[in-house]
Design an enzyme around this catalytic site. Structure first.
Site, PDB file in Angstrom:
ATOM      1  N   TRP A 321       0.889  -1.065   0.146  1.00  0.00           N
ATOM      2  CA  TRP A 321       0.058  -0.257   0.098  1.00  0.00           C
ATOM      3  C   TRP A 321       0.862   1.388   0.036  1.00  0.00           C
ATOM      4  CZ3 TRP A 321      -0.306   4.048   3.539  1.00  0.00           C
ATOM      5  CH2 TRP A 321      -1.482   4.713   3.549  1.00  0.00           C
ATOM      6  N   HIS A 322       1.972   1.128   0.700  1.00  0.00           N
ATOM      7  CA  HIS A 322       3.071   2.456   0.715  1.00  0.00           C
ATOM      8  C   HIS A 322       3.358   2.713  -0.601  1.00  0.00           C
ATOM      9  CE1 HIS A 322       2.232   1.625   5.140  1.00  0.00           C
ATOM     10  NE2 HIS A 322       2.801   3.002   5.355  1.00  0.00           N
ATOM     11  N   GLY A 323       3.864   1.679  -1.303  1.00  0.00           N
ATOM     12  CA  GLY A 323       4.569   2.107  -2.530  1.00  0.00           C
ATOM     13  C   GLY A 323       4.860   0.989  -3.487  1.00  0.00           C
TER      14      GLY A 323
END
Lengths: 468, 344
Positions: A321-323
């Site tokens: 989700w972060h990257g």
């Protein structure tokens, strides 16, 4: 619009002033325009991506509520696919194209796909998740569908928290937006205190540490292991100060409008274990994943092996989700492993030992060290760089020839920050200050304002979490 | 209500007090360090040189970049100085452009000794490739330090992002947008209507047929050709081009400060442009240059046309576009400027 920008310094007072001058029934229009403007400053066309999210989830919410049985489920699926689809297109397309290009030769495919010229809309992961939580809650019949599209739009768009959270639930933010807020000195002063402290944390702590971290991460092999460790610790503090600073300004800006956002951090580096860490770090995201992913997979009521797989999957997804990079997935999985180990170890240790102060101190230090090491994967540009950092941190620096130069300004700022954080344990900056004498309050304001004016970083680093 | 207003008034007064106090402390202890960190030390240079020279030469790297085998190590400004009875000094820095010159020129005081300004008119700087380059953020940051505001205000502007600090990805995106959509004045029969189409076609190899003796694509040559297209294939639209605005404003500032202004239209490698890409590109370059010469001559500026003055072999860079010359090239430009100044 950035919080640490001159635009925002003028924008916020104007919005607050107009908000209280307007009758309640018109305030949603003001907030909608203000939030749209706030977002469009980043890149105007992408405000329409947000409008698309709003329209889809508004309609899906209504249809879910009106439908029964399988139909309800289908409307939820449409909402999920639309949100995740948008997120995937903007965030993950080029990542998957890269994977295809890397693996194609192994399966004798000669085709090379060019990367698309896509700019990720700032904070897309946040508003899609926030908006999704609404449709899921409506599906679960825990939330009534919002009939007024203006209020729903403001729930997704609300400018203080739209680009980096906290990821609010409709039950809380949506309903607060409907309340007729009255101008109160308390809200105003608490809000201003939070804005001031948030800016101090971001601009004097995070932005002063960032150049040191960048320097080492660009060429870790040149630095002695002591310097690499310093950079690793500096990054742990930088990312906390960056995100915590942003969230604190968000809380303050919302509070000035009479709206109470949830606390996204509870001094995570004082955590006594990884489980505890995740109750204190980015709380709104952790609870989102817990409520909508982990519980949907059976939560803790499944067999041990399945539970382990679920936990690892959850952390891996949270990392992704972060990257769109392998580093984030590894970061997530390592946190999952640390979480499982912590859970296992804490079941073995007797309660009498856990109650010892020394045990708490050791736990806190071990947790901090583990988090610092795992952050390497979050910060490094790729896995090779992550491994180079870790290798260098453990070597005796035979090939290294540089020490990291640390000036006294970041250290002085850090000393002030740590002192304040120790002072506000178990409370929040604004509440802590409210309980103090006026002379003490002004002394703190003076220190923070002078630090901001004289010692804030001038290299202008964007908020790290904006890229997510 | 009175109590609240009193509190707000008091807070405001305190803030003013903090600003004054911070300005004193900042100017005394930290300002120079920030000038250095922002790469804005040219401000110190202009503060001193305006009182010791007759002519200031504003330039990017073209002024002081030398070739490896140069025996004469003089910069263009030093060459002009040697050819002129007046004292000529340079204010230069790599990659700067008219917006920086403009801010620096604003710092020339009324009692300054300097009476003439020579400013490089770099054709490349009018194109999207430079206007939206990744170097722009650093330049705009330095520009804040050249503004005529109290030092603490400069610091506040830097810390609170009070300048154009778009990230690299966004700048690349805007540049790409210009390449795809900007009009280029080309013959109707010309097959490519924008930089992107032209660049793609040439980059594909088939258009120019640059091959090595082995029959492979000569990639370095093809890449250089596409680099020329991306750098020079544009038609300046005066109403919207930010560099035109900057140069126009320099004219106004010079008039206000009663300074004589010379625009030195820098030499570009026309021979390479012609041999690599062809007449279509050199025509566009010449047309832009003529437009600039006319525009600024009409405004009373002495424009020295060096566009085609330097032969291709006198350019030091063979693998990318630049205005870096060998000593012969620098002397040519210096002589042309000095002659033009002595004639006028």
């Amino acid at each position: 619009m950035l919080f640490n920008s001159l635009q925002f310094i003028f924008f916020l007072p104007v919005v607050v002033l107009l908000y209280y001058l307007l009758a309640h029934k018109y305030r949603w229009i003001l907030l909608f325009i203000a939030s749209s403007y706030f977002y469009s400053v980043f890149y105007f066309p992408y405000v329409f991506v947000l409008y698309a999210v709003i329209i889809i989830d508004y309609v899906c919410g209504l249809l879910i509520e009106r439908s029964e049985g399988r139909k309800r489920w289908w409307w939820l699926v449409i909402s999920i696919i639309s949100n995740i689809g948008l997120l995937s297109y903007f965030k993950y397309t080029n990542f998957f194209i890269d994977i295809f290009n890397e693996t194609a030769p192994f399966v004798h495919i000669s085709k090379h796909i060019k990367n698309l010229d896509i700019i990720l809309p700032i904070g897309l992961s946040f508003h899609t998740f926030q908006s999704l939580s609404y449709t899921i809650e409506v599906y679960r019949k825990k939330q009534k569908a919002e009939k007024h599209i203006g209020y729903f739009a403001n729930y997704v768009l609300f400018f203080p928290q739209m680009v980096a959270g906290p990821i609010e639930r409709y039950e809380r933010l949506g309903n607060e937006l409907r309340i007729s807020q009255r101008l109160s000195y308390e809200n105003f002063s608490h809000g201003l205190r939070l804005v001031l402290y948030g800016l101090f944390v971001k601009m004097c702590i995070a932005d002063n540490l960032a150049p040191m971290v960048d320097e080492v991460y660009q060429a870790p092999e040149s630095y002695y292991s002591s310097s690499v460790w310093m950079a690793m610790i500096a990054f742990a503090i930088q990312i906390y100060a960056d995100f915590y600073g942003y969230s604190t300004v968000a809380l303050g800006a919302a509070r000035m409008l009479g709206i109470h956002l949830m606390d996204n951090f509870k001094q995570p580096y004082f955590a006594l274990g990884i489980q505890d860490f995740w109750k204190r770090w980015h709380i709104s995201l952790s609870t989102w994943f817990r409520d909508y992913v982990f519980f949907s997979m059976g939560g803790s009521r499944v067999k041990t092996f399945r539970w382990i797989i679920n936990v690892l999957f959850l952390f891996a997804v949270s990392g992704f989700w972060h990257g769109a990079n392998y580093t984030f997935i590894v970061w997530g999985i390592l946190h999952g492993i640390a979480y499982l180990l912590d859970k296992g170890v804490s079941n073995i240790i007797p309660t009498q030992i856990k109650q010892l102060k020394l045990f708490s101190i050791i736990s806190m230090l071990v947790t901090f060290a583990v988090v610092v090491i795992i952050w390497v994967f979050f910060r490094a540009k790729d896995l090779t760089c992550s491994l180079a950092i870790l290798k260098q941190s453990m070597s005796y620096g035979i090939e290294a020839n540089k020490h990291l130069q640390v000036s006294c300004i970041p250290l002085s700022m850090l000393a002030i920050f740590v002192s304040l954080e120790l002072a506000i344990i178990n409370t929040r900056f604004d509440n802590w200050l409210a309980s103090k004498q006026i002379s003490f309050r002004w002394a703190i304001y003076s220190v923070l304002i002078l630090c901001l004016l004289l010692f804030s970083g001038i290299k202008s680093f964007p908020f790290i979490y904006f890229q997510f | 209500m009175k109590k609240i207003l009193f509190k707000i008034g008091l807070a405001f007064l305190m803030l003013v007090l903090y600003l004054v106090l911070a300005n004193i402390m900042y100017e005394k202890y930290f300002y120079r360090q920030d000038l250095k960190e922002s790469d804005a030390e040219m401000l110190l240079k202009i503060d001193s040189l305006q009182f010791t020279s007759d002519v200031l030469y504003f330039a990017e790297s073209s002024n002081a970049t030398l070739a490896d085998d140069d025996t004469c190590l003089l910069t263009i400004a030093q060459m002009i100085d040697s050819l002129s009875p007046k004292k000529v000094m340079a204010i230069d820095h790599g990659a700067i452009h008219a917006k920086t010159y403009k801010s620096l020129i604003e710092n020339i005081k009324d009692d300054a000794k300097v009476k003439t300004l020579i400013v490089t008119l770099n054709l490349r700087s009018f194109g999207a490739n430079w206007i939206h380059s990744k170097m722009e953020t650093a330049l705009m940051k330095a520009n804040v330090m050249y503004e005529q505001i109290p030092p603490i205000a400069k610091r506040i502007k830097l810390a609170f992002n009070g300048f154009d600090n778009q990230n690299d990805q966004m700048r690349g995106h805007i540049m790409e947008d210009h390449w795809r959509h900007d009009y280029i004045h080309l013959p109707d029969t010309f097959p490519y209507k924008n930089v992107r189409a032209w660049d793609n076609a040439v980059g594909g190899g088939n258009v120019l047929n640059f091959t090595t003796p082995n029959g492979d694509w000569d990639m370095p040559r093809i890449e250089l050709a596409t680099s020329y297209i991306k750098t020079y294939a544009f038609t300046i639209v005066p109403s919207s081009n930010p560099r035109i605005k900057d140069f126009d404003e320099i004219v106004e500032i010079a008039k206000r400060k009663k300074l004589k202004l010379v625009y030195n239209l820098l030499a570009e490698n026309m021979e390479y442009a012609d041999s690599l890409v062809g007449k279509a590109l050199t025509d566009v370059m010449k047309e832009n240059a003529q437009m600039l010469i006319k525009r600024y001559t009409d405004k009373g500026v002495l424009v020295v046309d060096n566009l085609s003055a330097v032969a291709g072999k006198e350019f030091t860079e063979k693998r990318w576009t630049s205005e870096h010359y060998t000593q012969r090239g620098r002397w040519t430009i210096a002589r042309n400027v000095a002659n033009a100044m002595s004639i006028k």
